[in-house]
Motif scaffolding. Structure first.
Motif, PDB file in Angstrom:
ATOM      1  N   ILE A  49     -25.028  33.008   0.561  1.00 59.40           N
ATOM      2  CA  ILE A  49     -25.719  34.378   1.041  1.00 59.40           C
ATOM      3  C   ILE A  49     -27.404  34.118   0.483  1.00 59.40           C
ATOM      4  O   ILE A  49     -28.245  34.432   1.467  1.00 59.40           O
ATOM      5  CB  ILE A  49     -25.475  35.808   0.048  1.00 59.40           C
ATOM      6  N   ILE A  50     -27.605  33.424  -0.508  1.00 55.19           N
ATOM      7  CA  ILE A  50     -28.944  33.164  -0.795  1.00 55.19           C
ATOM      8  C   ILE A  50     -29.453  32.017   0.257  1.00 55.19           C
ATOM      9  O   ILE A  50     -30.661  32.167   0.675  1.00 55.19           O
ATOM     10  CB  ILE A  50     -28.977  32.657  -2.401  1.00 55.19           C
ATOM     11  N   ARG A  51     -28.533  31.406   0.390  1.00 56.40           N
ATOM     12  CA  ARG A  51     -29.014  30.126   1.674  1.00 56.40           C
ATOM     13  C   ARG A  51     -29.690  30.895   2.996  1.00 56.40           C
ATOM     14  O   ARG A  51     -30.516  30.563   3.564  1.00 56.40           O
ATOM     15  CB  ARG A  51     -28.003  29.065   1.824  1.00 56.40           C
ATOM     16  N   GLN A  52     -28.630  31.840   3.425  1.00 58.17           N
ATOM     17  CA  GLN A  52     -29.090  32.584   4.464  1.00 58.17           C
ATOM     18  C   GLN A  52     -30.301  33.296   4.295  1.00 58.17           C
ATOM     19  O   GLN A  52     -31.232  33.325   5.254  1.00 58.17           O
ATOM     20  CB  GLN A  52     -27.797  33.389   4.713  1.00 58.17           C
ATOM     21  N   GLU A  53     -30.599  33.902   3.220  1.00 60.05           N
ATOM     22  CA  GLU A  53     -32.047  34.730   3.013  1.00 60.05           C
ATOM     23  C   GLU A  53     -33.118  33.721   3.226  1.00 60.05           C
ATOM     24  O   GLU A  53     -33.963  33.825   3.556  1.00 60.05           O
ATOM     25  CB  GLU A  53     -31.587  35.504   1.675  1.00 60.05           C
ATOM     26  N   VAL A  54     -32.897  32.587   2.309  1.00 59.51           N
ATOM     27  CA  VAL A  54     -34.014  31.646   2.175  1.00 59.51           C
ATOM     28  C   VAL A  54     -34.304  30.955   3.612  1.00 59.51           C
ATOM     29  O   VAL A  54     -35.498  30.973   3.924  1.00 59.51           O
ATOM     30  CB  VAL A  54     -33.713  30.520   1.255  1.00 59.51           C
ATOM     31  N   ALA A  55     -33.200  31.058   4.503  1.00 58.49           N
ATOM     32  CA  ALA A  55     -33.415  30.427   6.012  1.00 58.49           C
ATOM     33  C   ALA A  55     -34.265  31.648   6.657  1.00 58.49           C
ATOM     34  O   ALA A  55     -34.845  30.953   7.583  1.00 58.49           O
ATOM     35  CB  ALA A  55     -32.155  30.006   6.621  1.00 58.49           C
ATOM     36  N   THR A  56     -33.921  32.778   6.631  1.00 59.38           N
ATOM     37  CA  THR A  56     -34.447  33.649   7.438  1.00 59.38           C
ATOM     38  C   THR A  56     -35.989  34.095   6.772  1.00 59.38           C
ATOM     39  O   THR A  56     -36.492  34.916   7.650  1.00 59.38           O
ATOM     40  CB  THR A  56     -33.638  34.908   7.746  1.00 59.38           C
ATOM     41  N   GLY A  57     -36.218  33.999   5.490  1.00 60.07           N
ATOM     42  CA  GLY A  57     -37.520  34.564   5.199  1.00 60.07           C
ATOM     43  C   GLY A  57     -38.346  33.374   4.905  1.00 60.07           C
ATOM     44  O   GLY A  57     -37.980  32.442   5.310  1.00 60.07           O
ATOM     45  N   LYS A  58     -39.371  33.982   4.502  1.00 58.54           N
ATOM     46  CA  LYS A  58     -40.716  32.725   4.150  1.00 58.54           C
ATOM     47  C   LYS A  58     -40.536  32.271   3.006  1.00 58.54           C
ATOM     48  O   LYS A  58     -41.859  32.565   2.188  1.00 58.54           O
ATOM     49  CB  LYS A  58     -41.839  33.258   4.951  1.00 58.54           C
ATOM     50  N   TYR A  59     -39.590  31.816   2.106  1.00 59.69           N
ATOM     51  CA  TYR A  59     -39.772  31.464   1.020  1.00 59.69           C
ATOM     52  C   TYR A  59     -39.983  29.928   0.702  1.00 59.69           C
ATOM     53  O   TYR A  59     -39.320  29.323   1.396  1.00 59.69           O
ATOM     54  CB  TYR A  59     -38.297  32.002   0.045  1.00 59.69           C
ATOM     55  N   LYS A  60     -40.700  29.745  -0.449  1.00 61.58           N
ATOM     56  CA  LYS A  60     -41.218  28.248  -0.740  1.00 61.58           C
ATOM     57  C   LYS A  60     -39.866  27.830  -1.292  1.00 61.58           C
ATOM     58  O   LYS A  60     -39.179  28.220  -2.166  1.00 61.58           O
ATOM     59  CB  LYS A  60     -42.149  28.445  -1.697  1.00 61.58           C
ATOM     60  N   ARG A  61     -39.519  26.440  -0.922  1.00 63.24           N
ATOM     61  CA  ARG A  61     -38.298  25.923  -1.242  1.00 63.24           C
ATOM     62  C   ARG A  61     -38.871  24.820  -2.261  1.00 63.24           C
ATOM     63  O   ARG A  61     -39.949  24.446  -2.311  1.00 63.24           O
ATOM     64  CB  ARG A  61     -37.701  25.144  -0.234  1.00 63.24           C
ATOM     65  N   ALA A  62     -38.013  24.437  -3.307  1.00 65.45           N
ATOM     66  CA  ALA A  62     -38.338  23.206  -3.962  1.00 65.45           C
ATOM     67  C   ALA A  62     -38.441  21.936  -3.388  1.00 65.45           C
ATOM     68  O   ALA A  62     -37.834  21.730  -2.323  1.00 65.45           O
ATOM     69  CB  ALA A  62     -37.036  23.064  -5.236  1.00 65.45           C
ATOM     70  N   THR A  63     -39.300  21.028  -3.761  1.00 64.88           N
ATOM     71  CA  THR A  63     -39.483  19.713  -3.165  1.00 64.88           C
ATOM     72  C   THR A  63     -38.523  18.631  -3.878  1.00 64.88           C
ATOM     73  O   THR A  63     -37.852  18.900  -4.977  1.00 64.88           O
ATOM     74  CB  THR A  63     -40.733  19.276  -3.266  1.00 64.88           C
ATOM     75  N   ASP A  64     -38.356  17.660  -3.144  1.00 69.60           N
ATOM     76  CA  ASP A  64     -37.529  16.573  -3.488  1.00 69.60           C
ATOM     77  C   ASP A  64     -38.332  16.131  -4.884  1.00 69.60           C
ATOM     78  O   ASP A  64     -37.662  15.579  -5.978  1.00 69.60           O
ATOM     79  CB  ASP A  64     -37.647  15.132  -2.689  1.00 69.60           C
ATOM     80  N   ASP A  65     -39.770  16.126  -4.937  1.00 65.37           N
ATOM     81  CA  ASP A  65     -40.455  15.676  -6.164  1.00 65.37           C
ATOM     82  C   ASP A  65     -40.231  16.580  -7.216  1.00 65.37           C
ATOM     83  O   ASP A  65     -39.862  16.186  -8.450  1.00 65.37           O
ATOM     84  CB  ASP A  65     -41.996  15.598  -6.320  1.00 65.37           C
ATOM     85  N   GLN A 107     -30.574  24.223  -6.996  1.00 59.55           N
ATOM     86  CA  GLN A 107     -30.866  25.154  -8.049  1.00 59.55           C
ATOM     87  C   GLN A 107     -32.394  25.535  -8.207  1.00 59.55           C
ATOM     88  O   GLN A 107     -32.764  26.591  -8.395  1.00 59.55           O
ATOM     89  CB  GLN A 107     -30.458  24.511  -9.502  1.00 59.55           C
ATOM     90  N   LEU A 108     -33.252  24.534  -8.317  1.00 60.73           N
ATOM     91  CA  LEU A 108     -34.670  24.884  -8.205  1.00 60.73           C
ATOM     92  C   LEU A 108     -35.063  25.869  -6.959  1.00 60.73           C
ATOM     93  O   LEU A 108     -35.926  26.727  -7.279  1.00 60.73           O
ATOM     94  CB  LEU A 108     -35.626  23.571  -8.181  1.00 60.73           C
ATOM     95  N   THR A 109     -34.339  25.511  -6.001  1.00 62.21           N
ATOM     96  CA  THR A 109     -34.746  26.359  -4.615  1.00 62.21           C
ATOM     97  C   THR A 109     -34.671  27.999  -4.741  1.00 62.21           C
ATOM     98  O   THR A 109     -35.209  28.817  -4.694  1.00 62.21           O
ATOM     99  CB  THR A 109     -34.281  25.831  -3.354  1.00 62.21           C
ATOM    100  N   VAL A 110     -33.331  27.946  -5.650  1.00 68.23           N
ATOM    101  CA  VAL A 110     -32.632  29.363  -5.813  1.00 68.23           C
ATOM    102  C   VAL A 110     -33.687  30.215  -6.869  1.00 68.23           C
ATOM    103  O   VAL A 110     -34.202  31.001  -6.748  1.00 68.23           O
ATOM    104  CB  VAL A 110     -31.204  29.437  -6.385  1.00 68.23           C
TER     105      VAL A 110
END
Length: 191
Positions: A49-65, A107-110
């Motif tokens: 559910i969070i993944r769907q919200e992140v995909a449709t919203g303009k939320y900053k994701r965590a980076t590989d770094d 987890q950091l993206t969440v």
């Protein structure tokens, strides 16, 4: 397939990987019984559910770094920086370093999502901080014996109260989001 969330599937292998990573991160014995699988499935439903919200919203994701920095922190804190120690522990849980890194990235993206989505609606005023300080002064004196003045502890109290309110807002949101999603369990995946 173990669970269908909307149009997305959660596979039995996803559940097992979640159990392995969670046990590793929490330093627990790996449990693969039906109860543990059901708990993991519930976590993965929320994550979908969070993944769907992140995909449709303009939320900053965590980076590989970000994920690599957290992986380095784990390696340093648990294994004195030894790559061999980390790999050995991961092997005991049936995990690769890449699987762990991917989970840390998620987890950091969440955490970023929760911060961006729920912090703007959280307000803690000075009176609430003072009331908390007054109500918990004896505990605060024990926790901070060197300096437990209000002006020193107020930022920590504010942060704690904000965190509690963000958690509550998130929990309310996830319960509501679950009701808006079709969730189908495949019982045979939990045996």
């Amino acid at each position: 397939m173990a669970v269908v969330v909307g149009k997305h599937a959660v596979k039995a292998s996803d559940i097992e990987r979640d159990l392995r990573v969670t046990a590793f991160l929490n330093r627990e014995t790996l449990a693969l019984d039906t109860g543990a699988k059901k708990k993991a499935a519930e976590r993965l439903i929320d994550q979908e559910i969070i993944r769907q919200e992140v995909a449709t919203g303009k939320y900053k994701r965590a980076t590989d770094d970000d994920a690599l920095a957290l992986l380095k922190q784990i390696r340093n804190e648990r294994f004195a920086g030894a790559e061999a120690g980390l790999r050995s522990a991961l092997a005991q849980y049936g995990l690769s370093e890449e699987q762990l890194r991917e989970q840390l990235l998620w987890q950091l993206t969440v955490l970023h999502f929760i911060e961006q989505r729920f912090r703007p609606g959280v307000v803690v005023d000075d009176e609430e901080i003072q009331a908390y300080y007054d109500q918990h002064l004896s505990e605060l004196r024990k926790q901070h014996p060197r300096d437990n003045r209000f002006e020193v502890l107020a930022p920590m109290i504010r942060s704690s109260l904000e965190g509690e309110r963000m958690d509550k807002a998130f929990e309310t949101w996830i319960v509501q989001a679950r009701t808006r999603n079709r969730i189908e369990y495949r019982d045979e995946a939990f045996r």
